[in-house]
Write an enzyme that holds these catalytic residues in place. Structure first.
Site, PDB file in Angstrom:
ATOM      1  N   THR A 181      10.651   2.148  17.491  1.00  0.00           N
ATOM      2  CA  THR A 181      10.941   0.827  18.062  1.00  0.00           C
ATOM      3  C   THR A 181      10.734  -0.249  16.999  1.00  0.00           C
ATOM      4  OG1 THR A 181      10.223   1.610  20.214  1.00  0.00           O
ATOM      5  CG2 THR A 181      10.288  -0.784  19.919  1.00  0.00           C
ATOM      6  N   CYS A 187      -8.845  -0.049  -7.822  1.00  0.00           N
ATOM      7  CA  CYS A 187     -10.185   0.446  -7.510  1.00  0.00           C
ATOM      8  C   CYS A 187     -10.057   1.650  -6.587  1.00  0.00           C
ATOM      9  CB  CYS A 187     -10.903  -0.649  -6.741  1.00  0.00           C
ATOM     10  SG  CYS A 187     -12.500  -1.023  -7.366  1.00  0.00           S
TER      11      CYS A 187
END
Ligand code: PMP
Length: 373
Positions: free
Chosen positions: A229, A314
């Protein structure tokens, strides 16, 4: 809801949703329609999605045979282009976003020059004598340095060699005019949240009836290219953001960005600015202060209420030097001392002045330690 107060200079990570986008989305969220339903509400949802599609088509100057596939963001759009193109050979630049670099296992890497521009001679060589069906992926604007690639020139090379061209234009949207026909790209990726729209929605523009296989199967949404959807409020917000793009405001960022660079360089002559010699978008500055780790700079600025970023990815507590800066020939030490400042639609001159004051205070605290004075 608590009001967020900070000096936000990290617009390349995400830019705040513009108020007119938020109010349209709020109105849309209250609307019941599923665009696949045939009743009145469904038809209205469909109408709104097709209107948004037309707005995005105009935004990128899509041709009549181009298809716009709404996705859950640019990561998905990049994956759809690279994995869905079905090309035997994938060639990507060394400075692409991880959503391009990690999307396929077997890829060849085009080097970049120290300026941050893709090495076009290397690209030409890599494509010469090529007999395999090839997709080349080169971003229009780099998210870390803001360097703009000469895509029109690149598409002449890819076309000469019969290769398809994908461009991740996420960081270009709203900062440089987008014209997919002029650029000569076969695929173009956008993300709403880098241009004043919501997170979690974007699109892939597929030019000239190029075929692409879906990543998600299920319903027939998005011409069967993306089952599920549609994110009605997100798509409407994305299109609204495209109508609000304002190049005049963006151009004013050049003055503020140049002020940051000139003042920081005057304070710290050892500062190295990445991509300085190349064409860059107006809002981005990426620089390195040798000896001062990115984390230390980020924390000091965060304590002063300033949100900026570094060029390092990171993961699990380890900081890897930026692959973009490394590809441009930066040393590990330079890459580990980098900071990115990126301005956006609600950045004020006061924000920039405050950043300069706080960065300079930080510099004065550490300069003897980093051997700068
Ligand atoms: N490409 C570039 C150049 C980006 O900067 C980003 C976002 N950091 C993405 C792709 C991924 O976008 P999204 O967050 O919409 O998945």
């Amino acid at each position: 809801m608590e009001t967020f107060t900070a000096t936000y200079l990290d617009h390349n990570a995400t830019t705040p949703v513009k108020p007119a986008v938020a109010s349209l989305m709020l109105e849309t969220l209250g609307f019941p329609g599923n665009a696949s339903s045939i009743h009145k509400a469904g038809r209205e949802a469909r109408r709104r999605i097709e209107e948004a599609r037309q707005t995005i088509a105009t935004f990128v100057n899509a041709g009549p045979r181009d298809v716009i596939v709404f996705t859950g963001g640019a990561t998905e759009a990049n994956n759809l282009a690279l994995r869905g193109s079905g090309m035997a050979r994938i060639v990507v630049s060394a400075i692409e976003h991880p959503s391009v670099l990690q999307s396929v296992d077997n890829k060849e890497i085009i080097p970049v020059l120290p300026s941050g521009l893709v090495d076009l001679e290397a690209l030409d060589r890599m494509l010469t004598g090529n007999t395999e069906q090839t997709l080349v992926s080169i971003m229009l604007v780099n998210n870390e340095t803001g360097v703009i690639q000469p895509l029109e020139e690149i598409s002449k090379i890819t076309r000469r060699h019969g290769a398809l061209l994908h461009t991740d234009a996420v960081q270009a949207a709203g900062r440089v005019p987008l014209d997919i026909q002029k650029l000569g790209a076969d695929f173009l990726t956008l993300s709403a949240h880098k241009m004043g729209g919501p997170q979690g929605v974007g699109c892939l523009v597929v030019a000239n009836c190029v075929t692409v296989a879906p990543l998600l199967r299920g319903g027939n949404q998005e011409k069967s290219l993306r089952a599920g959807t549609e994110n009605l409020a997100g798509i409407c917000g994305f299109a609204k953001a495209a109508t609000l793009v304002d190049f005049d405001t963006d151009h004013k960022h050049a003055v503020l960005r140049d002020k940051i660079e000139a003042e920081l360089k005057a304070i710290a002559p050892s500062l190295k600015i990445f991509g300085f010699e190349a064409p860059r978008v107006h809002n981005t500055s990426m620089f390195s202060l040798p000896g001062a780790s990115s984390e230390m700079q980020l924390i000091a600025l965060d304590l002063a209420g300033i949100c900026v970023s570094n060029g390092s990815a990171c993961s699990s507590g380890t900081v890897k030097p930026s692959h973009v800066l490394k590809a441009m020939g930066a040393s590990d030490a330079e890459a580990a001392a980098s900071l990115r400042v990126s301005l956006g639609w609600n950045t004020s001159p006061q924000d920039v002045d405050y950043f300069i004051v706080k960065w300079s205070e930080m510099y004065n605290r550490i300069k003897s330690r980093i051997g700068a004075a």
